[in-house]
Design a protein around this motif. Structure first.
Motif, short mmCIF file in Angstrom:
data_model
loop_
_atom_site.label_atom_id
_atom_site.label_comp_id
_atom_site.label_asym_id
_atom_site.label_seq_id
_atom_site.Cartn_x
_atom_site.Cartn_y
_atom_site.Cartn_z
N THR A 117 60.48 88.12 91.71
CA THR A 117 59.97 89.10 92.68
C THR A 117 60.15 90.54 92.21
O THR A 117 59.75 91.47 92.92
CB THR A 117 60.68 88.92 94.04
N ARG A 118 60.72 90.71 91.05
CA ARG A 118 61.00 92.05 90.55
C ARG A 118 59.77 92.94 90.39
O ARG A 118 59.87 94.16 90.56
CB ARG A 118 61.75 91.95 89.22
N PRO A 119 58.57 92.38 90.08
CA PRO A 119 57.41 93.27 89.88
C PRO A 119 57.11 94.20 91.05
O PRO A 119 56.67 95.33 90.83
CB PRO A 119 56.27 92.29 89.63
N VAL A 120 57.33 93.75 92.29
CA VAL A 120 57.00 94.61 93.42
C VAL A 120 58.14 95.55 93.80
O VAL A 120 58.01 96.38 94.70
CB VAL A 120 56.59 93.78 94.67
N LEU A 135 54.42 94.50 99.71
CA LEU A 135 54.94 93.28 99.11
C LEU A 135 53.88 92.21 98.95
O LEU A 135 53.99 91.36 98.05
CB LEU A 135 56.10 92.73 99.96
N ARG A 187 46.75 91.74 96.82
CA ARG A 187 47.79 92.36 96.00
C ARG A 187 48.04 93.78 96.49
O ARG A 187 47.14 94.43 97.03
CB ARG A 187 47.40 92.37 94.53
N VAL A 241 48.80 97.37 91.82
CA VAL A 241 49.42 96.24 91.11
C VAL A 241 48.30 95.34 90.59
O VAL A 241 47.34 95.04 91.30
CB VAL A 241 50.36 95.45 92.05
N LEU A 294 51.66 88.99 94.09
CA LEU A 294 52.92 88.28 93.90
C LEU A 294 52.77 86.78 94.09
O LEU A 294 53.33 85.99 93.34
CB LEU A 294 53.97 88.84 94.86
N THR A 353 51.25 85.28 91.10
CA THR A 353 52.18 85.35 89.96
C THR A 353 53.22 84.25 90.04
O THR A 353 53.59 83.64 89.02
CB THR A 353 52.89 86.72 89.95
N ILE A 354 53.70 83.95 91.26
CA ILE A 354 54.76 82.97 91.41
C ILE A 354 54.24 81.54 91.27
O ILE A 354 54.88 80.70 90.62
CB ILE A 354 55.44 83.14 92.78
N ILE A 393 58.25 84.63 99.25
CA ILE A 393 57.65 85.85 99.80
C ILE A 393 58.12 86.09 101.23
O ILE A 393 58.37 87.24 101.63
CB ILE A 393 56.12 85.75 99.72
#
Length: 446
Positions: free
Chosen positions: A105-108, A156, A217, A221, A225, A228-229, A249
């Motif tokens: 979850t670091r990208p957001v 998020l 998104r 970005v 997310l 991505t997950i 999430i």
């Protein structure tokens, strides 16, 4: 264990079965500060049949929060969090997967994303207050919850999710928080209406995330997310399915909503109760926006006095009064012996009022961060968002959302409390202000 480890001094008194539950739960900071002053930096007492070891000095607090988890673990909290997010997900997974959740979850939450979030957060706060008109009243906690939910949904997950699901988020996430708070007194699997509301809210939130988040998104970005997950390999060799991604999430949403909205409400309430500091923070806003500056992360970082107000609200009204750990094996903490049948706590409510750390600790004073830098003099002085190995990764997001909300209000409105004597709601998750806590506003001229 060391041979010289000392037994914990026991708090005297206590009632049959419930022990010291009444004074501890009625006012945790007052009870703990009084007992630690009488018995020392480490004490033992009983709450509802559970033996509790409390540590209340900067060094011992840092030792507990920095522990590697071999003897101290977080099962006490996880047992109550599992029903919130569903069995088999998040807190029902092994420690290595919990650490992986933070990574995925670091990208957001990284700096680049936070810079993009500033614009989105300001837009949401400005759109929300645009409907207020020239003057009126609103409940501070309600406004903080609604704006925080919109910010969290947009930043998020994405704008589509915020439009469709955003209006329902405060109620649904509120059901999760209410059930979590109740689970500290009554087993989380009991057949209670609050737990049935929790389960329905979780199912509704999970369903909307799986339906809307694919293809959505946050602004700026490249990839959402959720997408991505899903399908990302996990440390155990499996890949993440849609249910697991939705639970991750949902954990972000819940974490980004409850503590943030409560801290946001207290930030404003405390400022408005102290005109001297309100004028300083208002002057800072007027200076920064004198030339109609565009909100950016760099501009937000220049709001030092508002940032001090956020920290002082965390100090005086931390989102959790105690941080618990289970003792899996007998452990030595700073020369004190804690048997395996105990629970260990460190209390932000008490630690934030230690006179050896914070001068005149019961007083609201922003100079303690500006001139004296008291929050930098000892290890882990402010632990409202945890500390050590388990510092909340969403803390920068929460602090940024709070600063944006009050930046907009202080810039655009003259504000006052309808009733200055706002007190905390003790029997509630995150100790929010007791309602109603009405804010009177009058729009300033452009």
């Amino acid at each position: 264990m060391t041979a010289t480890a000392r037994e914990l001094p026991a708090v005297p008194g206590g009632l049959p079965l419930i022990g010291h539950a009444v004074p501890y739960l009625r006012n945790p900071a007052q009870f703990l500060l009084r007992q630690h002053a009488a018995l020392g930096e480490a004490i033992a007492f009983t709450v509802l049949g559970t033996k509790v070891a409390s540590f209340c000095s900067p060094q011992l607090i840092a030792a507990v929060l920095g522990h590697d988890g071999s003897e101290l673990n977080r099962q006490y909290m996880h047992f109550r969090l599992i029903p919130v997010f569903g069995e088999g997900h998040l807190f029902d997974e092994p420690p290595e997967l919990l650490a992986w959740h933070k990574k995925v979850t670091r990208p957001v939450l990284r700096r680049e994303a936070m810079a993009q979030h500033v614009t989105t957060m300001y837009q949401q706060a400005e759109q929300y207050t645009a409907a207020w008109g020239r003057r009126g009243e609103t409940d501070i906690l309600t406004a903080a919850r609604e704006v925080t939910a919109l910010m969290a949904a947009h930043c998020l997950i994405g704008p589509r999710y915020a439009r469709v699901a955003g209006p329902a988020l405060p109620d649904l996430l509120g059901h999760l928080g209410s059930a979590l708070h109740l689970s500290f007194a009554i087993a989380p699997g009991a057949p209670l209406p609050a737990y049935r509301r929790r389960d329905r809210a979780r199912d509704a939130l999970t369903r909307t995330i799986k339906e809307i988040a694919p293809g959505d998104r946050p602004r700026g970005v490249d990839h959402g997310l959720f997408e991505t997950i899903v399908g990302t390999p996990r440390p155990d060799g499996t890949t993440t399915d849609e249910d697991a991604a939705a639970a991750i999430i949902l954990g972000l949403l819940f974490g980004g909503y409850g503590t943030t909205s409560t801290q946001s409400a207290w930030t404003g309430i405390l400022l408005l109760r102290h005109p001297r500091w309100l004028s300083v923070v208002r002057a800072e806003q007027d200076a920064l926006f004198a030339d109609s500056a565009t909100p950016t992360l760099q501009l937000l970082q220049k709001m030092e006095w508002l940032g001090h107000g956020v920290l002082e609200a965390e100090r005086l009204h931390p989102p959790a009064h105690s941080i618990p750990r289970n003792v899996a094996e007998d452990v030595d903490i700073g020369g004190h012996r804690v048997p395996r049948d105990h629970m260990v706590i460190v209390s932000p409510a008490a630690a934030h009022r230690l006179p050896q750390v914070f001068s005149d600790p019961h007083t609201y004073d922003l100079d303690r961060y500006a001139c004296r830098a008291e929050h930098r003099t000892t290890p882990s002085p402010l632990i409202g968002f945890g500390g050590g190995r388990h510092l909340c990764p969403g803390m920068p997001f929460a602090q940024q959302a709070i600063k944006v909300f009050w930046s907009v209000l202080l810039r655009d409105f003259d504000l006052e409390l309808a009733e200055p004597d706002v007190r905390p709601a003790r029997l509630s998750m995150f100790t929010p202000p007791r309602r109603p806590c009405l804010l009177r506003y009058r729009r300033r001229k452009p």
